[in-house]
Design a protein around this motif. Sequence first.
Motif, PDB file in Angstrom:
ATOM      1  N   SER A 206      -9.969   7.313   2.255  1.00 18.86           N
ATOM      2  CA  SER A 206     -10.258   8.058   1.033  1.00 18.86           C
ATOM      3  C   SER A 206     -11.746   8.086   0.710  1.00 18.86           C
ATOM      4  O   SER A 206     -12.226   9.006   0.043  1.00 18.86           O
ATOM      5  CB  SER A 206      -9.481   7.459  -0.146  1.00 18.86           C
ATOM      6  OG  SER A 206      -9.819   6.095  -0.327  1.00 18.86           O
ATOM      7  N   ALA A 207     -12.495   7.081   1.173  1.00 18.62           N
ATOM      8  CA  ALA A 207     -13.926   7.016   0.863  1.00 18.62           C
ATOM      9  C   ALA A 207     -14.752   7.926   1.757  1.00 18.62           C
ATOM     10  O   ALA A 207     -15.718   8.545   1.312  1.00 18.62           O
ATOM     11  CB  ALA A 207     -14.420   5.578   0.981  1.00 18.62           C
TER      12      ALA A 207
ATOM     13  N   SER B 283     -10.546   1.457   5.611  1.00 18.27           N
ATOM     14  CA  SER B 283     -10.094   0.362   4.750  1.00 18.27           C
ATOM     15  C   SER B 283      -8.628   0.024   4.965  1.00 18.27           C
ATOM     16  O   SER B 283      -8.252  -1.157   4.944  1.00 18.27           O
ATOM     17  CB  SER B 283     -10.341   0.714   3.282  1.00 18.27           C
ATOM     18  OG  SER B 283      -9.677   1.920   2.939  1.00 18.27           O
ATOM     19  N   LEU B 284      -7.773   1.036   5.159  1.00 23.66           N
ATOM     20  CA  LEU B 284      -6.360   0.747   5.393  1.00 23.66           C
ATOM     21  C   LEU B 284      -6.170   0.063   6.737  1.00 23.66           C
ATOM     22  O   LEU B 284      -5.376  -0.869   6.867  1.00 23.66           O
ATOM     23  CB  LEU B 284      -5.527   2.025   5.314  1.00 23.66           C
ATOM     24  CG  LEU B 284      -4.010   1.857   5.503  1.00 23.66           C
ATOM     25  CD1 LEU B 284      -3.429   0.885   4.479  1.00 23.66           C
ATOM     26  CD2 LEU B 284      -3.293   3.215   5.416  1.00 23.66           C
ATOM     27  N   SER B 285      -6.916   0.487   7.745  1.00 22.62           N
ATOM     28  CA  SER B 285      -6.846  -0.165   9.056  1.00 22.62           C
ATOM     29  C   SER B 285      -7.236  -1.638   8.949  1.00 22.62           C
ATOM     30  O   SER B 285      -6.573  -2.518   9.515  1.00 22.62           O
ATOM     31  CB  SER B 285      -7.769   0.538  10.056  1.00 22.62           C
ATOM     32  OG  SER B 285      -7.264   1.802  10.432  1.00 22.62           O
ATOM     33  N   ALA B 286      -8.319  -1.912   8.218  1.00 24.43           N
ATOM     34  CA  ALA B 286      -8.767  -3.299   8.059  1.00 24.43           C
ATOM     35  C   ALA B 286      -7.701  -4.131   7.361  1.00 24.43           C
ATOM     36  O   ALA B 286      -7.468  -5.298   7.722  1.00 24.43           O
ATOM     37  CB  ALA B 286     -10.077  -3.333   7.278  1.00 24.43           C
ATOM     38  N   TYR B 287      -7.050  -3.546   6.373  1.00 25.12           N
ATOM     39  CA  TYR B 287      -5.996  -4.256   5.643  1.00 25.12           C
ATOM     40  C   TYR B 287      -4.831  -4.577   6.580  1.00 25.12           C
ATOM     41  O   TYR B 287      -4.311  -5.703   6.595  1.00 25.12           O
ATOM     42  CB  TYR B 287      -5.526  -3.405   4.475  1.00 25.12           C
ATOM     43  CG  TYR B 287      -4.596  -4.107   3.515  1.00 25.12           C
ATOM     44  CD1 TYR B 287      -5.093  -4.760   2.397  1.00 25.12           C
ATOM     45  CD2 TYR B 287      -3.216  -4.113   3.721  1.00 25.12           C
ATOM     46  CE1 TYR B 287      -4.249  -5.412   1.505  1.00 25.12           C
ATOM     47  CE2 TYR B 287      -2.369  -4.760   2.840  1.00 25.12           C
ATOM     48  CZ  TYR B 287      -2.890  -5.411   1.735  1.00 25.12           C
ATOM     49  OH  TYR B 287      -2.043  -6.059   0.863  1.00 25.12           O
ATOM     50  N   ILE B 288      -4.406  -3.594   7.366  1.00 27.36           N
ATOM     51  CA  ILE B 288      -3.297  -3.813   8.304  1.00 27.36           C
ATOM     52  C   ILE B 288      -3.665  -4.870   9.337  1.00 27.36           C
ATOM     53  O   ILE B 288      -2.846  -5.741   9.677  1.00 27.36           O
ATOM     54  CB  ILE B 288      -2.906  -2.490   8.981  1.00 27.36           C
ATOM     55  CG1 ILE B 288      -2.319  -1.514   7.944  1.00 27.36           C
ATOM     56  CG2 ILE B 288      -1.896  -2.729  10.105  1.00 27.36           C
ATOM     57  CD1 ILE B 288      -2.055  -0.115   8.480  1.00 27.36           C
TER      58      ILE B 288
ATOM     59  N   LYS C  19       0.853  -1.190   0.000  1.00 29.46           N
ATOM     60  CA  LYS C  19       0.000   0.000   0.000  1.00 29.46           C
ATOM     61  C   LYS C  19       0.889   1.240   0.000  1.00 29.46           C
ATOM     62  O   LYS C  19       1.938   1.261   0.633  1.00 29.46           O
ATOM     63  CB  LYS C  19      -0.911   0.027   1.232  1.00 29.46           C
ATOM     64  CG  LYS C  19      -1.891  -1.141   1.328  1.00 29.46           C
ATOM     65  CD  LYS C  19      -2.980  -1.051   0.269  1.00 29.46           C
ATOM     66  CE  LYS C  19      -4.004  -2.165   0.410  1.00 29.46           C
ATOM     67  NZ  LYS C  19      -5.078  -2.080  -0.609  1.00 29.46           N
ATOM     68  N   LEU C  20       0.409   2.308  -0.706  1.00 31.87           N
ATOM     69  CA  LEU C  20       1.242   3.500  -0.830  1.00 31.87           C
ATOM     70  C   LEU C  20       0.379   4.758  -1.009  1.00 31.87           C
ATOM     71  O   LEU C  20       0.421   5.408  -2.053  1.00 31.87           O
ATOM     72  CB  LEU C  20       2.201   3.330  -2.008  1.00 31.87           C
ATOM     73  CG  LEU C  20       3.485   4.171  -2.027  1.00 31.87           C
ATOM     74  CD1 LEU C  20       4.359   3.891  -0.830  1.00 31.87           C
ATOM     75  CD2 LEU C  20       4.259   3.927  -3.316  1.00 31.87           C
ATOM     76  N   PRO C  21      -0.420   5.116  -0.014  1.00 31.09           N
ATOM     77  CA  PRO C  21      -1.222   6.336  -0.138  1.00 31.09           C
ATOM     78  C   PRO C  21      -0.355   7.597  -0.156  1.00 31.09           C
ATOM     79  O   PRO C  21       0.681   7.661   0.502  1.00 31.09           O
ATOM     80  CB  PRO C  21      -2.116   6.298   1.105  1.00 31.09           C
ATOM     81  CG  PRO C  21      -1.359   5.466   2.090  1.00 31.09           C
ATOM     82  CD  PRO C  21      -0.643   4.431   1.272  1.00 31.09           C
TER      83      PRO C  21
END
Length: 341
Positions: free
Chosen positions: A236-237, A302-307, A195-197
């Motif tokens: 982002s959403a 979403s990033l938290s869920a991914y991590i 991931k790279l926001p």
Amino acid sequence: MKQFAELTQRLKRQRIALLTGMVLHAVAMPLWAQDASVPSATVDIAGHTVPVVAGGLYDRFHSNPPLSVIAAEAPDVDLSWFRGLAKTRVDIGFESYSPNFYYRNSRVTAVFTADLQRLRELMPAEVLAQVQPLQVWPGRGLVAFTAYAYHYCDNDSYNEVALSIVTSKPGHSSLGPISLAGQALSRDFWGYVLKLPVNTELARVRGVVGYNLPKWLTPIDYRETDKSLIFEIADSATGQPDVVFEAQKLDAPSSEPELVTNSFTNIGHDGELAYGYAVSRQLSHASSSDAAAVKLTLSQGSLSAYIQSLQLGRMLKYEYVPDFQSALYAPEPLARMLARE
């Protein structure tokens, strides 16, 4: 009369479509990404209309500013290292120059253990055929969470967060802790970027089109306190806070310059394996293994869920680099590197 009525309706539909297109174009860029206090211009990158800072480095020089301009605009920046690096014109889906220069920056990195099987599942089979996640003990690999603040660079200023799997070097066996120790001694680290926001459209488009990296645009707030550096990444959403990374300012960092290379393996736009790398000149740096030095706060985004899916465990190392410079090189076919080995 019937033909006139049909023509009138057709023109009305065309006007509605045109107005709809104008509205969609206006809202396509999130409002947070448009700072009304900063004059903006646009540039074309591979067919993408990208907003940039009017009169900024990218607007004027498109990744190739003369060092004399940098010296005049930032007289406090030491440019001696960059003077020994030659830029070349490259085609990475658009015309650019390699390497990109990052003149004044800060970063913090925390390396955590993670579920090894999950890491393997997240890597394409083609990449796994060349590199493997480094196993530090049975069932556990490593991920690096790195937050960057690029204060002054060829691509203006922006913030970025990288979540990467620590891997073996292509063409080399994965020997777990031995491979990790070898990379640390040579200061030559390899990974696969998950991931790279980023928080500017310029950084997003260049990274996706030029490097095929998993970048997306989202607010990333960077701030300092007396004791820490804080990066807050929004979802982002929803625009709501998603991940917060707070990292301590370590005491007495070394001021001895140190060169470090960070490389990644991925699949290029042509479907072939590729690699890219950045060489960093660390001007101020320190490290710690104290888990209390960092605080990673996750929420419902979403990033938290991914991590969370990575099943992070113990933090093995924290790197505090408040001042560094970097040269980011254009990607190349991995086969070319392997042929030189």
